[in-house]
Structures are given as C-alpha cells and as structure tokens.
Scaffold this motif. Sequence first.
Motif, PDB file in Angstrom:
ATOM      1  N   UNK A  31       0.824  -0.940  -0.518  1.00 53.62           N
ATOM      2  CA  UNK A  31      -0.020  -0.347  -0.328  1.00 53.62           C
ATOM      3  C   UNK A  31       0.804   1.395  -0.093  1.00 53.62           C
ATOM      4  N   UNK A  32       1.071   2.738  -1.311  1.00 48.58           N
ATOM      5  CA  UNK A  32       1.488   3.853  -0.429  1.00 48.58           C
ATOM      6  C   UNK A  32       0.296   4.618  -0.694  1.00 48.58           C
ATOM      7  N   UNK A  33       0.932   5.444   0.456  1.00 54.16           N
ATOM      8  CA  UNK A  33      -0.739   6.107   1.301  1.00 54.16           C
ATOM      9  C   UNK A  33       0.031   7.575   0.495  1.00 54.16           C
ATOM     10  N   UNK A  34      -1.185   7.935   1.258  1.00 54.08           N
ATOM     11  CA  UNK A  34      -1.095   9.870  -0.148  1.00 54.08           C
ATOM     12  C   UNK A  34      -0.751  11.123   0.539  1.00 54.08           C
ATOM     13  N   UNK A  35      -0.392  11.744   0.367  1.00 48.76           N
ATOM     14  CA  UNK A  35       0.138  12.904   0.444  1.00 48.76           C
ATOM     15  C   UNK A  35       0.327  13.072   2.278  1.00 48.76           C
ATOM     16  N   UNK A  36      -0.416  13.255   2.961  1.00 49.59           N
ATOM     17  CA  UNK A  36      -1.343  13.584   4.028  1.00 49.59           C
ATOM     18  C   UNK A  36      -2.067  12.205   4.799  1.00 49.59           C
ATOM     19  N   UNK A  37      -1.429  11.181   6.095  1.00 49.76           N
ATOM     20  CA  UNK A  37      -2.363  10.315   6.474  1.00 49.76           C
ATOM     21  C   UNK A  37      -1.556   9.968   8.103  1.00 49.76           C
TER      22      UNK A  37
END
Length: 579
Positions: free
Chosen positions: A435-441
């Motif tokens: 899983x690759x997260x979004x810019x803010x998480x």
Amino acid sequence: MKTAPSHLAGMPRIRPVTWLSVALFLLAGFVPATTCPAAPSIFDDDWVPAKRDVPTRPAEPTPTPPRPPDSTPPAPRTPAKPAKPIEPVRPPTPDAPPAKFVRHPVPAPSDLARSRAQLRDLFAPQMADRTITGRRTLARTLLDAVAHTADNPVDQYALLGGAINAAKDGADVRICFKAADLLAATFEVDGLATKTKATLTMPLRADSPMNTTENARAALELLDTLIAAEDFVSATKLSAILKPIASTDPAVADLIQRRTKDIEMLRAQRDRVAPHLEKLKTMPDDPAANLVVGTYYCFTRGAWAQGLPMLAKSSDADLKKLALEELSGSKTPADAERLGDAWWKVGERQAETIRVKTWQHAAAFYRRALDSSTGLRRVLLEKRIAQAPPPDEPGKVNLLALFDPAKDTLSGVAKLENGALSAGSSKKLRIEFPYSPPPEYDYSVVLRATDSGEFLQILTADGHPFSWRVGAFDGQWSYFEVLDGGRYGRFGDKFAKNKWMTAGERYTWTVKVRRDGVEAFLNDKLATKHKTDYRDVSLLTELKLSRPDIIGLQCVPEVEIESATITEVTGQGHVLRAK
C-alpha cells in the motif's frame, strides 16, 4: 511559501516557477515515446472542474444515532514521570488548534486567463514536446511548481488544471489524481467528479505494460469510490473501459470482473429501493418504506448510521426493537455484548451473501466488550471477531487485511492468529504492506507489549522513507529516525520506570504525516513532533522496504499487533496488490 535561492531575489512572483520548470526540463532530457493526441493547450481557458450528480437520499431521519462502536481501547493510567533523562529534546507544548482551513473559491475567468497566458509562455518549451513521456514530465513539473505559488491562488489553480490536462495526455492516472486531490483540497471543487471525468476521457493504455497496469489499479480504486458513492452510472462506464486494458495483470482483471458484478447487483438493488426513497420524501414515517430502505442501507451497504433510524421506524417488530435499543446508546460492556449477540443472530438468519455486513456490525460491539470478558466467553467473542473483520470505511485502510505472510515478510517469521500479528520466532519481525499512502495520512497501530516492547512504524512522505521507533534502549527511548543524515531526532517524554509501555497493556500509536511535518501520539496524547519537508529524513539500511513509497513495521517477539490502519487525510493512497 519557501524562500527562493538568493540569485532569484527580486524576480516577479511567478519566476520561481520558471526556475523550477526550466531546471527540471534540462535535467529530464528527451526520451523518445509515442506522440500523444494533445489537447489544443494544456492551459485551456475553457477548462473547468467537473461536477457530479449526487444520488437522491431522504432527509436525515431522527433520532440521531450515536457514534458507532469501535475498537479503540481506553487510555492506560498515566504513571508518575521519572527523573529527567540525560539530554533528551523534549517536544514543545502543543499549540492551540489551528483555525480550520477554508478552501478558496474558483478564481474569476478574467484572472485565470491572465495567469494561463503567462504559464503558456513560461512552459512553451515543455509544451512543444507532445510525446507521452514529455507530457508526463510536464505534469510533474507543474505539480512541483504549485508549492512555489502558495501566495497566489489564481496561479495555483491554473497550474493544477494544467497538470490534470498534461497527465491526461501523458496517460498517467496517478499524477492526474494527485493534481485533482490537491485541487479539491485547496479550492471549492468536487474532487471525485474531477477525477471521474478525467479518467473517462483519457487514454488508460499507456506507453508500457507496467504503466498500463498501474493506470488500471488507480482507476480500480476510483471505481470503488464511485460504488461507495452510489454513482453506478459512472462506475458502469469506468468498468467497461477497464476490462480490455486489465489483461496485463490477472489480479486486477479478477478484481474488475468482481466489481462489475457488484455494480450490477447494487444498481439493481438501488433501483428497487428508489420508489421507497421517493415515498420517504413525503412520508418519512412510513413503516414499510423505512423497512425496505433501512435494510438496504444496513445489510447491503453497511451504512448503519443512515439505516438504523429507518429500522427504528420500520414494520419489522424485531428489527425495530433492536434498532431502538442501539440508538438509545450502549453504556456498558455488558450492553455492547448483548447488542453484539442480537445482531449476530440476525446475521445467522440472513443469506450468506449479505450477512457479512451484519456480522461486522456485531463484531464492532464485541470489540468493546472483549476486555471485560473471560474464559470461554472471551474465546467465543474472539472467534466471532475473527469471522467478521472490520469493514472497509471510506478513507480507512485495514493494512493487516492486505498483508500476505508469504509475500510481505522481509525478515523473521510472521504469525497470524485470531486476527493479530506477532513474530513467530525468536527473531525480530519486519514486514511491508502493499500500500502506498497519500500525501497526508495517519498510521495507527494497536498493540500489546509483554516484556521488551521495541516496535517500529516504517513510513514514507513524498518518496522519503523514515521510521518512528518506540521503546529503544531497553524501552526508554522513542524517536523519529534518521534525521539530517544520521542524527536521531525529537525524543518524547518518558513514562514510569523509564519505560514507554507497560507489559500486558494495550496501546495505540498514531503517527500523523502532514506536508509540513510529522507528529507521534500515544493513546491520543502528543508524544513529539518534527517540522520538516521530509528532505532531512532517511531510513536505516537494515529497515529498507522493497520500494520507497510504501509502509511497514518491525516488532520484537514480545509485541502483538492487534490492528494496523491508515486514515487517508489528503488525497487517496493505492493498494499495490490484491491479497
């Protein structure tokens, strides 16, 4: 806004964009690729973000349901602080909560026309390259330039619109989504509609099989969002486009086939419910209509906050009684256990295809009652919880549900038992999640520690991996690593007995990654924070994952991981592989 280099001082406000774009253009070089069917201009004066038709829903019914049950444990008692440790850097006192960010309105057409004219001149050399590679490079350049125009919303809007158009011509769904998410976060536009229109009107078959597969995966995530939003018209169009291009990845092809069946089933059910939804507009207390719509939202969609008040007005006496009892609020673990049992029995009477939502709802109550249960009763609750993993929520990702021990274990032996993860040997366990997260998480882990509780969350931000280490040096220290090419940074306060965690207790560690910095919380209490643009962070070599834009964790055998979740704050992450 970041300060431009000294040799750029005094230039007009938009010159930093020129400096950045020219530098990247010269570095990028020219890579031959298929010429794209480019639009008349990337900075199209007629371009406006899309709007979507929101499915009609009845007015919010009463009574208002309470907060749905969750598995967040109560915070452990806070023991007395020990003597001051040697030379830690203590986190500053948390500031007052910042004012809520208000999105900008869409700029006036006349202002946009002036900005787009300047941008067409500034990016003329890049725009002349109409290859797919050139358009993809231009899209990234425009996105990078946005940060240099933070003081001018008109330029930001024009750059983001240009990035979306360039990404479409470059057949890059990820960049297109990144620009659309940032546009929706900054301006009063509909991000989902913008992404949907772009995906339906851009070439998804890219210049290589790998890029085509990545486009299919990104579009599949959009498909799931459209299904959740009940936009079955757009979802049907997108699934039809995806079928012929997904053949390069059997896992993606299988997912698209299953989603297509889901869309057909859900659309048919929605159509059957539609007349009852219309009836509730004029007769909100109609028992028969409330039963049909309430069962649809609860048992088919898993939207209990919407459906429960309707079941409480329905013609089914048993469901009405149970819904009213839940809406009155469960105040004790015994109440939660009783409601869990009642909903579990409802699920046992349902068809196998729909009972999963009911059992997931029951399991949420069981989690609240688990700490108060003992003996065989606790064993039963744990078994039922394992049968009904937490439901997927918009913006929330269950990482353990994605984890495949055979593919994602990097060192040690992974042991999965009753939904919990631990090291199955005497060695440390290190894993990664596809899983690759979004810019803010937010990256949250619920765990229990027994003896030595060292534990690491491996994170990433803007392509820069780093870690948050808990309980190092015999449980005494916790910190972000590595900062400034080797320095360990930002130690937090220590707890009782010079330990961060006490054996046998349950803890929730949450690391909040934002564009301007990172914070670590223990049971919702701020432990430490670090202001950064992530260019000063790195990951120790021995913690390296298979790629820099994914996340993972490491733990010793004495730590048991009960859950690992991501809450997407800005933008949307993406799952790299179906389990």
